[in-house]
Design an enzyme around this catalytic site. Structure first.
Site, PDB file in Angstrom:
ATOM      1  CE  LYS A  11      38.682  55.317  34.336  1.00  0.00           C
ATOM      2  NZ  LYS A  11      37.371  55.336  35.045  1.00  0.00           N
ATOM      3  CB  SER A  56      36.628  51.543  35.803  1.00  0.00           C
ATOM      4  OG  SER A  56      36.245  52.899  35.744  1.00  0.00           O
ATOM      5  CB  SER A  69      34.685  54.159  38.190  1.00  0.00           C
ATOM      6  OG  SER A  69      34.201  52.943  37.699  1.00  0.00           O
TER       7      SER A  69
END
Lengths: 95, 473
Positions: free
Chosen positions: B66, B141, B165
């Site tokens: 990420k 997310s 997330s």
């Protein structure tokens, strides 16, 4: 729930510019969110202690001894503006 | 071998490399080529060649990371325009641990800006498409990480979970996502959103891969004072039964409004499967659950408003030139942050401001105490809590962007565990309307081995086939 003056005050505290055409929508969105989070008023919290942090963190200090860290030029490399050995910023008084 | 590379789980690929059946550079190039040809907008940066080889138990299986994890000399933008092009001078501990264990960096994945969102539509670098249906969101997310794994562009990925997330995008993309016990994985080098909630964890094709990745992620880090040593080694799960395991279902919560019938049906079928494996299902209540969401949307923005004050145009990232220092700050932040980030900074600043602190932040912290107590009392009667991960399957792109509150409701089932700091995993429980549904399994702090074991047993019995997406182009 949150009016224009209050919004401008909060934006000022957050050092976040809000332009004239953004004020109305932002105030409405924030009021809607604050209306929802106001639900926490309904819970009986008498005698309940706050939790700032989960878990038991204690005695996490390291020995106060010098050790290597980022070199000055490495730390300065991503900065938008640099002069000599420091970060360069505009004057707090303006020009 | 080459044509079958994409069919291998990360653990199977590591084993194939170890026994000489697969070359490490062949595996890396398979995924590098797929990531470079990404049609999902899952990646924001892809390696041009395999980084220096490191021998280790992860065997050279490449890792997608990420974007908010700092990676030395490689763009780390946290999905934000304010960090466009930013290359940090050091690497996050979580990434460094996996690299040291033999997982080379494949690329950086798209995300909601500063991890604020449940659809990946808040990225300054464009939305990510769900591999199951390109008209739908992958969740967020960690949407890029989930889409990359589900789409067969990466064998596994690292994500972060603050209110759901990792778990919610894993559910919406039909893969496995593990949110650790708070503190089990170092936060050093993770660009911070809400420090008392942020957790890093794996997104993988299956439970075995999650355990394999996670065992190399955990550990005390002297650079993160809130990190703790995991009390036992992480085991690779092998259980196929749930005999003697007591699972608690928060009945009022899962029978509430807003849960799609197909999600409920998949959840109920998973409970039947669990019973068939020997588990006992009991009913429980989380009385504070309706308030947990509200408390979260005070606490997380409050912490974010403080954490994001560092983005001021001075040390890194975007600067909007102004003659006056204060105007440079305010216009840089105006142009650099997206709409949702600004909303949360303003809500957080409001909640912490003089006159409102006790009513909002103080109360929210006390709600947090009640949520943790509610979960603890359930764990006195049951081993784990099970819920659907998300009340809905993947929703359409643009469907919820007009109403921030409707987006927040995606996190209904995941937030109590975030506030309590307890671990939880999402595994696929089946399909609804042709789209994956996630099952969340949560246990007390440091119960990851038990959660992984139960998740493995259920995964074997459910037999979900994710190869539909990772096997396709």
């Amino acid at each position: 729930m949150i009016d224009r003056d209050e919004l401008l005050h909060v934006a000022r505290l957050a050092r976040l510019a809000l332009h004239e055409d953004e004020l109305e929508t932002t105030a409405a969105e924030l009021s809607s969110i604050l209306g929802h989070v106001a639900a926490i008023d309904q819970l009986d919290l008498d005698g309940v202690e706050p939790t700032a942090h989960i878990g038991d963190v204690s005695d996490s200090l390291r020995a106060d001894q010098p050790r290597p860290s980022l070199a000055r030029e490495v730390a300065l490399a991503p900065a938008p503006a640099v002069r000599d050995d420091g970060f360069l910023v505009p004057s707090p008084q303006g020009e | 071998m080459a044509s079958d590379i994409g069919a291998l789980s990360a653990a199977a690929a590591a084993a194939a490399i170890a026994d000489g059946g697969l070359a490490r550079d062949e595996l890396f190039e398979h995924y590098r080529a797929r990531a470079a040809a990404d049609q999902l907008n899952a990646f924001t940066w892809v390696a041009e060649a395999e980084p220096g080889a490191v021998d280790g138990p992860l065997g050279g299986v490449p890792l997608a990371v990420k974007d908010l994890f700092c990676t030395e000399g490689i763009p780390s933008q946290a999905g934000s325009k304010i960090l466009a092009g930013y290359c940090p001078p050091y690497t996050a501990t979580a990434v460094a641990n996996l690299e040291a264990a033999g997982a080379p960096l494949l690329g950086k994945t798209n995300q909601d800006e500063f991890a604020m969102g449940s659809s990946n539509e808040n990225s300054a670098y464009g939305p990510v498409l769900n591999p199951w249906d390109h008209g739908r969101v992958p969740g967020g997310s960690s949407g890029g990480s989930a889409a990359a794994v589900a789409g067969g562009l990466a064998p596994w990925a690292l994500g972060t979970d603050t209110g759901g997330s990792i778990r919610q995008p894993a559910a919406l993309c039909g893969i496995v996502g593990l949110k650790p016990t708070y503190g089990a994985v170092s936060r050093y080098g993770m660009i911070a959103f809400a420090s008392s909630l942020d957790s890093a964890g794996p997104l993988t094709r299956d439970v075995t891969d999650a355990a394999l990745c996670y065992r190399h992620l955990v550990g005390r880090d002297s650079a993160d004072a809130t990190s703790v040593a995991f009390p036992e080694p992480i085991e690779i799960p092998s259980s196929e039964r749930l005999d003697g395991v007591k699972l608690a279902v928060p009945t009022a919560l899962v029978e509430g409004e807003g849960i799609e019938p197909g999600v409920r049906a998949s959840f109920e079928a998973a409970l039947e499967t669990a019973r068939g494996l020997g588990a006992t299902i009991i009913s429980c209540e989380i009385p504070s659950a309706p308030y947990a969401l509200s408390a979260y949307y005070v606490i997380a923005p409050a912490e974010a408003s403080s954490n994001l004050s560092r983005f001021d145009g001075v040390r890194y990232g975007l600067r909007v030139e102004q003659a006056h220092l204060d105007e440079m700050y305010t216009e840089t932040r105006h142009d650099g942050f997206g709409a949702e980030v600004k909303r949360r900074i303003l809500i957080g600043t409001y909640a912490l401001s003089s006159g409102y602190y006790d009513a909002y932040y103080g109360r929210a912290q006390r709600v947090r105490t009640v949520v943790a107590q509610d979960l603890a009392s359930i764990f006195e009667q049951a081993d784990m809590i099970v819920t659907p991960t998300s009340p809905t399957v993947a929703f359409g792109l643009g469907e919820r962007t007009a109403d921030p509150l409707s987006m927040y409701l995606s996190d209904l089932f995941t937030i109590p565990m975030s506030l309590a700091g307890t671990p939880a995993i999402s595994i696929p429980s089946g399909l609804s309307e042709g789209l994956p549904v996630g099952l969340q399994i949560c246990g007390p702090a440091f119960s990851e081995n038990r959660i992984l074991s139960a998740a493995h047993a259920l995964e074997q019995a459910i037999g979900f086939d994710g190869s539909v997406t990772w096997g396709s182009d």
